[in-house]
Design a protein around this motif. Structure first.
Motif, PDB file in Angstrom:
ATOM      1  N   MET A 119      57.141  67.117  41.036  1.00 24.05           N
ATOM      2  CA  MET A 119      56.420  66.674  42.189  1.00 24.05           C
ATOM      3  C   MET A 119      55.861  67.853  42.957  1.00 24.05           C
ATOM      4  O   MET A 119      54.905  67.679  43.685  1.00 24.05           O
ATOM      5  CB  MET A 119      57.301  65.807  43.063  1.00 24.05           C
ATOM      6  N   GLU A 120      56.473  69.005  42.772  1.00 25.69           N
ATOM      7  CA  GLU A 120      55.968  70.190  43.456  1.00 25.69           C
ATOM      8  C   GLU A 120      54.548  70.514  43.011  1.00 25.69           C
ATOM      9  O   GLU A 120      53.736  70.961  43.819  1.00 25.69           O
ATOM     10  CB  GLU A 120      56.885  71.387  43.211  1.00 25.69           C
TER      11      GLU A 120
ATOM     12  N   SER B 123      56.615  53.655  38.677  1.00 21.84           N
ATOM     13  CA  SER B 123      57.556  52.543  38.692  1.00 21.84           C
ATOM     14  C   SER B 123      56.935  51.310  39.325  1.00 21.84           C
ATOM     15  O   SER B 123      56.363  51.384  40.415  1.00 21.84           O
ATOM     16  CB  SER B 123      58.804  52.949  39.482  1.00 21.84           C
ATOM     17  N   LEU B 124      57.069  50.159  38.657  1.00 28.11           N
ATOM     18  CA  LEU B 124      56.603  48.912  39.248  1.00 28.11           C
ATOM     19  C   LEU B 124      57.447  48.520  40.458  1.00 28.11           C
ATOM     20  O   LEU B 124      57.015  47.721  41.277  1.00 28.11           O
ATOM     21  CB  LEU B 124      56.644  47.791  38.206  1.00 28.11           C
ATOM     22  N   LEU B 125      58.645  49.088  40.558  1.00 29.98           N
ATOM     23  CA  LEU B 125      59.515  48.813  41.707  1.00 29.98           C
ATOM     24  C   LEU B 125      59.230  49.748  42.877  1.00 29.98           C
ATOM     25  O   LEU B 125      59.795  49.581  43.955  1.00 29.98           O
ATOM     26  CB  LEU B 125      60.986  48.923  41.298  1.00 29.98           C
ATOM     27  N   GLY B 126      58.392  50.757  42.660  1.00 27.78           N
ATOM     28  CA  GLY B 126      58.002  51.650  43.743  1.00 27.78           C
ATOM     29  C   GLY B 126      59.029  52.702  44.108  1.00 27.78           C
ATOM     30  O   GLY B 126      58.951  53.294  45.182  1.00 27.78           O
ATOM     31  N   ARG B 127      59.984  52.948  43.222  1.00 27.08           N
ATOM     32  CA  ARG B 127      61.001  53.968  43.503  1.00 27.08           C
ATOM     33  C   ARG B 127      61.557  54.473  42.188  1.00 27.08           C
ATOM     34  O   ARG B 127      61.401  53.838  41.151  1.00 27.08           O
ATOM     35  CB  ARG B 127      62.133  53.407  44.357  1.00 27.08           C
ATOM     36  N   PHE B 128      62.204  55.615  42.250  1.00 22.39           N
ATOM     37  CA  PHE B 128      62.890  56.136  41.071  1.00 22.39           C
ATOM     38  C   PHE B 128      64.238  55.452  40.941  1.00 22.39           C
ATOM     39  O   PHE B 128      64.847  55.047  41.930  1.00 22.39           O
ATOM     40  CB  PHE B 128      63.089  57.651  41.189  1.00 22.39           C
ATOM     41  N   GLY B 129      64.707  55.313  39.711  1.00 23.52           N
ATOM     42  CA  GLY B 129      66.005  54.701  39.468  1.00 23.52           C
ATOM     43  C   GLY B 129      67.145  55.615  39.869  1.00 23.52           C
ATOM     44  O   GLY B 129      67.008  56.837  39.892  1.00 23.52           O
ATOM     45  N   GLN B 130      68.241  54.998  40.166  1.00 23.03           N
ATOM     46  CA  GLN B 130      69.446  55.737  40.518  1.00 23.03           C
ATOM     47  C   GLN B 130      70.313  55.882  39.265  1.00 23.03           C
ATOM     48  O   GLN B 130      70.303  55.007  38.388  1.00 23.03           O
ATOM     49  CB  GLN B 130      70.222  54.990  41.607  1.00 23.03           C
ATOM     50  N   PRO B 131      71.081  56.968  39.168  1.00 23.14           N
ATOM     51  CA  PRO B 131      71.935  57.159  37.997  1.00 23.14           C
ATOM     52  C   PRO B 131      72.843  55.961  37.712  1.00 23.14           C
ATOM     53  O   PRO B 131      73.040  55.592  36.553  1.00 23.14           O
ATOM     54  CB  PRO B 131      72.746  58.411  38.346  1.00 23.14           C
ATOM     55  N   ALA B 132      73.355  55.328  38.741  1.00 21.72           N
ATOM     56  CA  ALA B 132      74.243  54.175  38.546  1.00 21.72           C
ATOM     57  C   ALA B 132      73.519  53.015  37.885  1.00 21.72           C
ATOM     58  O   ALA B 132      74.117  52.252  37.116  1.00 21.72           O
ATOM     59  CB  ALA B 132      74.838  53.737  39.880  1.00 21.72           C
ATOM     60  N   GLU B 133      72.218  52.866  38.145  1.00 22.47           N
ATOM     61  CA  GLU B 133      71.458  51.776  37.530  1.00 22.47           C
ATOM     62  C   GLU B 133      71.298  51.994  36.028  1.00 22.47           C
ATOM     63  O   GLU B 133      71.385  51.048  35.239  1.00 22.47           O
ATOM     64  CB  GLU B 133      70.092  51.652  38.202  1.00 22.47           C
TER      65      GLU B 133
ATOM     66  N   GLN C  58      53.186  66.047  46.176  1.00 17.97           N
ATOM     67  CA  GLN C  58      53.555  64.734  46.685  1.00 17.97           C
ATOM     68  C   GLN C  58      55.054  64.655  46.922  1.00 17.97           C
ATOM     69  O   GLN C  58      55.837  65.332  46.277  1.00 17.97           O
ATOM     70  CB  GLN C  58      53.162  63.644  45.694  1.00 17.97           C
ATOM     71  N   THR C  59      55.433  63.765  47.826  1.00 15.68           N
ATOM     72  CA  THR C  59      56.846  63.485  48.040  1.00 15.68           C
ATOM     73  C   THR C  59      57.303  62.467  47.014  1.00 15.68           C
ATOM     74  O   THR C  59      56.482  61.842  46.324  1.00 15.68           O
ATOM     75  CB  THR C  59      57.089  62.902  49.444  1.00 15.68           C
ATOM     76  N   GLU C  60      58.601  62.266  46.915  1.00 17.25           N
ATOM     77  CA  GLU C  60      59.150  61.263  46.001  1.00 17.25           C
ATOM     78  C   GLU C  60      58.601  59.882  46.337  1.00 17.25           C
ATOM     79  O   GLU C  60      58.250  59.104  45.451  1.00 17.25           O
ATOM     80  CB  GLU C  60      60.675  61.258  46.096  1.00 17.25           C
ATOM     81  N   GLU C  61      58.498  59.559  47.633  1.00 19.40           N
ATOM     82  CA  GLU C  61      58.011  58.259  48.062  1.00 19.40           C
ATOM     83  C   GLU C  61      56.543  58.043  47.685  1.00 19.40           C
ATOM     84  O   GLU C  61      56.106  56.919  47.444  1.00 19.40           O
ATOM     85  CB  GLU C  61      58.192  58.096  49.574  1.00 19.40           C
ATOM     86  N   GLU C  62      55.769  59.101  47.624  1.00 18.08           N
ATOM     87  CA  GLU C  62      54.364  58.998  47.241  1.00 18.08           C
ATOM     88  C   GLU C  62      54.186  58.944  45.726  1.00 18.08           C
ATOM     89  O   GLU C  62      53.295  58.255  45.221  1.00 18.08           O
ATOM     90  CB  GLU C  62      53.572  60.193  47.790  1.00 18.08           C
ATOM     91  N   PHE C  63      55.038  59.659  45.004  1.00 14.32           N
ATOM     92  CA  PHE C  63      54.881  59.788  43.561  1.00 14.32           C
ATOM     93  C   PHE C  63      55.489  58.615  42.784  1.00 14.32           C
ATOM     94  O   PHE C  63      54.931  58.169  41.785  1.00 14.32           O
ATOM     95  CB  PHE C  63      55.499  61.111  43.103  1.00 14.32           C
ATOM     96  N   ALA C  64      56.620  58.113  43.237  1.00 16.81           N
ATOM     97  CA  ALA C  64      57.348  57.070  42.503  1.00 16.81           C
ATOM     98  C   ALA C  64      56.510  55.825  42.212  1.00 16.81           C
ATOM     99  O   ALA C  64      56.578  55.296  41.103  1.00 16.81           O
ATOM    100  CB  ALA C  64      58.630  56.694  43.233  1.00 16.81           C
ATOM    101  N   PRO C  65      55.717  55.304  43.152  1.00 15.03           N
ATOM    102  CA  PRO C  65      54.936  54.095  42.844  1.00 15.03           C
ATOM    103  C   PRO C  65      53.935  54.273  41.698  1.00 15.03           C
ATOM    104  O   PRO C  65      53.529  53.301  41.068  1.00 15.03           O
ATOM    105  CB  PRO C  65      54.203  53.804  44.156  1.00 15.03           C
ATOM    106  N   GLN C  66      53.564  55.492  41.390  1.00 13.21           N
ATOM    107  CA  GLN C  66      52.662  55.743  40.273  1.00 13.21           C
ATOM    108  C   GLN C  66      53.361  55.521  38.931  1.00 13.21           C
ATOM    109  O   GLN C  66      52.706  55.249  37.924  1.00 13.21           O
ATOM    110  CB  GLN C  66      52.135  57.171  40.332  1.00 13.21           C
TER     111      GLN C  66
END
Length: 56
Positions: free
Chosen positions: A1-2, A16-26, A6-14
């Motif tokens: 992202m550097e 992920s259909l969920l608009g965020r990155f997945g968490q390790p637990a998922e 972009q920030t994570e919040e700006e980049f993730a929707p590009q």
């Protein structure tokens, strides 16, 4: 992202259909299910735990 500035919040929707990155637990939950007896009837398939990335 550097590289994109972009920030994570700006980049993730590009990605992920969920608009965020997945968490390790998922991701771990999908792996645990595949290793459990609950998935004993599942053979020869791929489980995509990627928030819809591969469906685009």
């Amino acid at each position: 992202m550097e590289e994109t500035g972009q920030t994570e919040e700006e980049f993730a929707p590009q990605l992920s259909l969920l608009g965020r990155f997945g968490q390790p637990a998922e991701i771990a939950q999908a792996s645990l299910w595949l290793a459990s007896d609950q998935s004993s009837y599942v053979t020869g398939t791929t489980i995509h735990a990627d928030a819809g990335y591969t469906s685009r």
